[in-house]
Design a protein around this motif. Structure first.
Motif, mmCIF file in Angstrom:
data_model
loop_
_atom_site.group_PDB
_atom_site.id
_atom_site.type_symbol
_atom_site.label_atom_id
_atom_site.label_comp_id
_atom_site.label_asym_id
_atom_site.label_seq_id
_atom_site.Cartn_x
_atom_site.Cartn_y
_atom_site.Cartn_z
ATOM 1 N N ALA A 58 7.293 32.006 34.775
ATOM 2 C CA ALA A 58 8.127 31.106 33.986
ATOM 3 C C ALA A 58 9.594 31.276 34.348
ATOM 4 C CB ALA A 58 7.914 31.389 32.504
ATOM 5 N N VAL A 59 10.344 30.179 34.240
ATOM 6 C CA VAL A 59 11.778 30.197 34.450
ATOM 7 C C VAL A 59 12.423 29.994 33.087
ATOM 8 C CG1 VAL A 59 13.717 29.121 35.625
ATOM 9 C CG2 VAL A 59 11.467 29.175 36.723
ATOM 10 N N ALA A 60 13.065 31.012 32.573
ATOM 11 C CA ALA A 60 13.711 30.914 31.271
ATOM 12 C C ALA A 60 15.184 31.267 31.433
ATOM 13 C CB ALA A 60 13.051 31.847 30.266
ATOM 14 N N ASP A 61 16.064 30.385 30.971
ATOM 15 C CA ASP A 61 17.509 30.620 31.106
ATOM 16 C C ASP A 61 17.873 30.958 32.540
ATOM 17 O OD1 ASP A 61 17.952 30.189 28.394
ATOM 18 O OD2 ASP A 61 17.447 32.253 27.909
ATOM 19 N N GLY A 62 17.286 30.256 33.478
ATOM 20 C CA GLY A 62 17.564 30.471 34.891
ATOM 21 C C GLY A 62 17.719 29.147 35.602
ATOM 22 N N ILE A 63 17.521 29.155 36.902
ATOM 23 C CA ILE A 63 17.722 27.975 37.740
ATOM 24 C C ILE A 63 16.455 27.711 38.538
ATOM 25 C CG2 ILE A 63 19.087 26.973 39.615
ATOM 26 C CD1 ILE A 63 21.361 28.896 38.767
ATOM 27 N N LEU A 64 16.051 26.456 38.606
ATOM 28 C CA LEU A 64 14.892 26.040 39.383
ATOM 29 C C LEU A 64 15.329 24.956 40.350
ATOM 30 C CD1 LEU A 64 11.783 25.910 39.921
ATOM 31 C CD2 LEU A 64 11.689 24.169 38.119
ATOM 32 N N GLY A 65 14.987 25.109 41.626
ATOM 33 C CA GLY A 65 15.315 24.111 42.631
ATOM 34 C C GLY A 65 14.108 23.267 42.988
ATOM 35 N N LEU A 66 14.310 21.960 43.144
ATOM 36 C CA LEU A 66 13.236 21.054 43.545
ATOM 37 C C LEU A 66 13.729 20.121 44.645
ATOM 38 C CD1 LEU A 66 11.689 19.923 40.117
ATOM 39 C CD2 LEU A 66 10.824 21.685 41.673
ATOM 40 N N ASP A 67 12.867 19.921 45.620
ATOM 41 C CA ASP A 67 13.070 18.907 46.649
ATOM 42 C C ASP A 67 12.256 17.693 46.222
ATOM 43 O OD1 ASP A 67 13.120 17.298 48.884
ATOM 44 O OD2 ASP A 67 12.171 18.745 50.230
ATOM 45 N N MET A 68 12.910 16.581 45.935
ATOM 46 C CA MET A 68 12.197 15.419 45.424
ATOM 47 C C MET A 68 11.347 14.743 46.492
ATOM 48 S SD MET A 68 13.081 15.711 42.358
ATOM 49 C CE MET A 68 12.576 14.223 41.523
ATOM 50 N N ASP A 69 11.376 15.271 47.708
ATOM 51 C CA ASP A 69 10.516 14.792 48.786
ATOM 52 C C ASP A 69 9.239 15.623 48.896
ATOM 53 O OD1 ASP A 69 10.030 12.949 50.856
ATOM 54 O OD2 ASP A 69 10.681 14.371 52.383
ATOM 55 N N GLN A 70 9.022 16.529 47.924
ATOM 56 C CA GLN A 70 7.819 17.355 47.911
ATOM 57 C C GLN A 70 7.155 17.268 46.534
ATOM 58 O OE1 GLN A 70 7.974 21.282 49.830
ATOM 59 N NE2 GLN A 70 10.141 20.913 50.263
ATOM 60 N N LEU B 296 23.318 24.504 53.446
ATOM 61 C CA LEU B 296 22.101 25.301 53.598
ATOM 62 C C LEU B 296 21.439 24.977 54.928
ATOM 63 C CD1 LEU B 296 20.516 24.987 50.037
ATOM 64 C CD2 LEU B 296 21.375 27.082 51.068
ATOM 65 N N VAL B 297 20.854 25.975 55.569
ATOM 66 C CA VAL B 297 20.196 25.757 56.855
ATOM 67 C C VAL B 297 19.044 24.777 56.707
ATOM 68 C CG1 VAL B 297 18.949 26.862 58.752
ATOM 69 C CG2 VAL B 297 20.831 28.064 57.632
ATOM 70 N N ASP B 298 18.232 24.946 55.671
ATOM 71 C CA ASP B 298 17.080 24.072 55.430
ATOM 72 C C ASP B 298 16.946 23.841 53.932
ATOM 73 O OD1 ASP B 298 14.774 22.611 55.537
ATOM 74 O OD2 ASP B 298 13.462 24.274 56.072
ATOM 75 N N PRO B 299 17.579 22.802 53.391
ATOM 76 C CA PRO B 299 17.554 22.591 51.937
ATOM 77 C C PRO B 299 16.155 22.500 51.347
ATOM 78 C CG PRO B 299 19.198 21.188 52.966
ATOM 79 C CD PRO B 299 18.416 21.812 54.082
ATOM 80 N N ALA B 300 15.162 22.030 52.126
ATOM 81 C CA ALA B 300 13.813 21.862 51.592
ATOM 82 C C ALA B 300 13.208 23.167 51.110
ATOM 83 C CB ALA B 300 12.898 21.226 52.642
ATOM 84 N N THR B 301 13.735 24.300 51.579
ATOM 85 C CA THR B 301 13.154 25.582 51.179
ATOM 86 C C THR B 301 13.485 25.965 49.739
ATOM 87 O OG1 THR B 301 15.062 26.815 52.053
ATOM 88 C CG2 THR B 301 13.199 26.444 53.543
ATOM 89 N N ILE B 302 14.363 25.223 49.080
ATOM 90 C CA ILE B 302 14.635 25.545 47.672
ATOM 91 C C ILE B 302 13.473 25.144 46.773
ATOM 92 C CG2 ILE B 302 17.099 25.123 48.075
ATOM 93 C CD1 ILE B 302 16.731 22.662 46.104
ATOM 94 N N ALA C 230 17.082 18.443 43.342
ATOM 95 C CA ALA C 230 17.395 18.619 41.919
ATOM 96 C C ALA C 230 17.483 20.104 41.595
ATOM 97 C CB ALA C 230 16.327 17.947 41.051
ATOM 98 N N PHE C 231 18.585 20.492 40.982
ATOM 99 C CA PHE C 231 18.750 21.861 40.504
ATOM 100 C C PHE C 231 18.704 21.828 38.979
ATOM 101 C CE2 PHE C 231 20.835 21.792 44.634
ATOM 102 C CZ PHE C 231 20.350 22.948 45.240
ATOM 103 N N HIS C 232 17.689 22.457 38.408
ATOM 104 C CA HIS C 232 17.540 22.518 36.952
ATOM 105 C C HIS C 232 18.153 23.825 36.463
ATOM 106 C CE1 HIS C 232 14.886 19.019 36.867
ATOM 107 N NE2 HIS C 232 14.284 19.530 37.918
ATOM 108 N N ILE C 233 19.173 23.717 35.632
ATOM 109 C CA ILE C 233 19.867 24.886 35.090
ATOM 110 C C ILE C 233 19.549 24.943 33.606
ATOM 111 C CG2 ILE C 233 22.110 25.957 34.687
ATOM 112 C CD1 ILE C 233 21.934 23.401 37.410
ATOM 113 N N PHE C 234 18.726 25.898 33.221
ATOM 114 C CA PHE C 234 18.236 25.964 31.836
ATOM 115 C C PHE C 234 19.238 26.707 30.964
ATOM 116 C CE2 PHE C 234 14.404 25.209 34.281
ATOM 117 C CZ PHE C 234 13.765 24.250 33.522
ATOM 118 N N LEU C 235 19.734 26.008 29.947
ATOM 119 C CA LEU C 235 20.604 26.630 28.962
ATOM 120 C C LEU C 235 19.785 27.254 27.848
ATOM 121 C CD1 LEU C 235 23.502 24.020 28.681
ATOM 122 C CD2 LEU C 235 23.084 25.777 30.415
ATOM 123 N N SER C 236 18.592 26.722 27.630
ATOM 124 C CA SER C 236 17.626 27.328 26.705
ATOM 125 C C SER C 236 16.244 26.839 27.120
ATOM 126 C CB SER C 236 17.915 26.927 25.248
ATOM 127 O OG SER C 236 17.751 25.535 25.070
ATOM 128 N N GLY C 237 15.230 27.618 26.821
ATOM 129 C CA GLY C 237 13.876 27.250 27.227
ATOM 130 C C GLY C 237 13.706 27.374 28.731
#
Length: 335
Positions: A121-133, A158-164, A98-105
């Protein structure tokens, strides 16, 4: 049609439109709104009400579009505390990224890749999550676009997607700003698009996301980055092949592959080092097998996953997941 900022325009003709769904808690009694939201997203994440939150009105609306094998959600919520535990992961089938792209907050407290790890904190940025972690975070009131992408798609990029997992890219990074702008523009048009066109745009954004995270890890760019990516892939293949062996260690990896310690250390610095990375893979494997094979004693799973003693395994498991291996197997464990 409801007048809502995340329900734009008119759809494409039925024969070619993207798959679409919409949910809003506004029609619920205010004391049921957060519970209604929890019921909606509970198949993916657990919502943990904050103090007195159930007694307050809650704003939550989400539009979901599916095209080209990628899910694109456009979500507006008040502050939420959410988590995905190892117990849930071991029992459900959600294995996307899951890639969370914050348009606000954005997010406040985030714990994820290792026990009690907290990111800024991640504000107006991008957060990556591996749903297996596992992950736990407080997400402040926000509007967030989320792309759910399969591992099969990301492994080609990506060489190793889990690293996001748990890694953020600030909006001040040019490629992140480009991604945010493209997501915001697509949110206003996707429901009017034919499915093939929507899928094309979604895949293009995923490629940009992979490039952003690859650059952040130093695995994309110049010739040196390509060399680092090749070395990273070589180490990963060796670890996965020998993960069940108790003798697997950073030293054994370096000896077997003839690599320099400083170079390998830099590659896995964002994981807390190579030893921690190996242990994380072993723990994830053990958590899966504890649930999948309840008849096998814990000690046997510990040995099979490369731990030298059951006590070493139990201590590491509890530090990582805040529960014992036996508790993970309990039917009453949260899912």
């Amino acid at each position: 049609m409801p007048n809502h900022p995340i329900w734009p325009g008119h759809p494409a003709p039925d024969a070619e439109r993207v798959t679409f769904s919409y949910f809003d808690v506004a029609g619920e009694p205010f004391h049921q709104q957060l519970l209604a939201w929890r019921g909606r997203v509970g198949h993916v994440m657990d919502v943990l009400p904050l103090r007195d939150q159930l007694a307050q009105p809650f704003r939550g609306a989400i539009a979901r579009y599916d095209a080209g094998g990628i899910a694109f959600t456009d979500c507006v919520t008040d502050t939420l505390q959410i988590e995905r535990t190892i117990a849930r992961i071991s029992r459900d089938s959600v294995r996307s990224f899951a890639f969370h792209i914050f348009l606000s907050g954005g997010t406040g407290i985030l714990s994820g890749r290792r026990a009690r790890r907290t990111d800024a904190a991640v504000a107006d940025g991008i957060l990556g999550l591996d749903m297996d972690q596992p992950v736990r975070m407080i997400r402040h009131a926000c509007r967030v676009i989320t792309l759910f992408v399969s591992g099969q798609v990301l492994e080609d990029l990506l060489v190793d997607p889990a690293t996001i997992h748990g890694r953020a890219i600030g909006a001040d990074v040019p490629i992140a700003r480009l991604i945010i702008e493209r997501c915001a523009a697509l949110a206003g048009r996707i429901r009017r698009m034919p499915a093939a066109e929507a899928g094309f745009h979604l895949r293009a954004i995923v490629r940009l996301l992979a490039e952003a995270y690859g650059r952040q890890a130093g695995l994309l760019g110049n010739a040196r980055a390509v060399e680092r990516a090749q070395m990273y892939g070589q180490v990963l293949r060796h670890i996965r092949h020998h993960l069940h062996e108790a003798e697997l260690s950073p030293d054994s990896v370096l000896d077997a592959l003839g690599l320099a310690r400083p170079s390998v250390y830099r590659l896995f610095q964002h994981e807390g080092g190579l030893a921690r990375y190996i242990q994380r893979l072993r723990l994830r494997l053990a958590a899966h097998e504890l649930v999948a094979f309840p008849q096998i004693p814990v000690k046997d799973i510990a040995y099979a996953c490369g731990f030298k003693t059951p006590s070493d395994f139990s201590r590491a498991f509890r530090r990582a997941y805040e529960m014992t291996p036996q508790e993970l197997r309990m039917p009453a464990a949260p899912v």
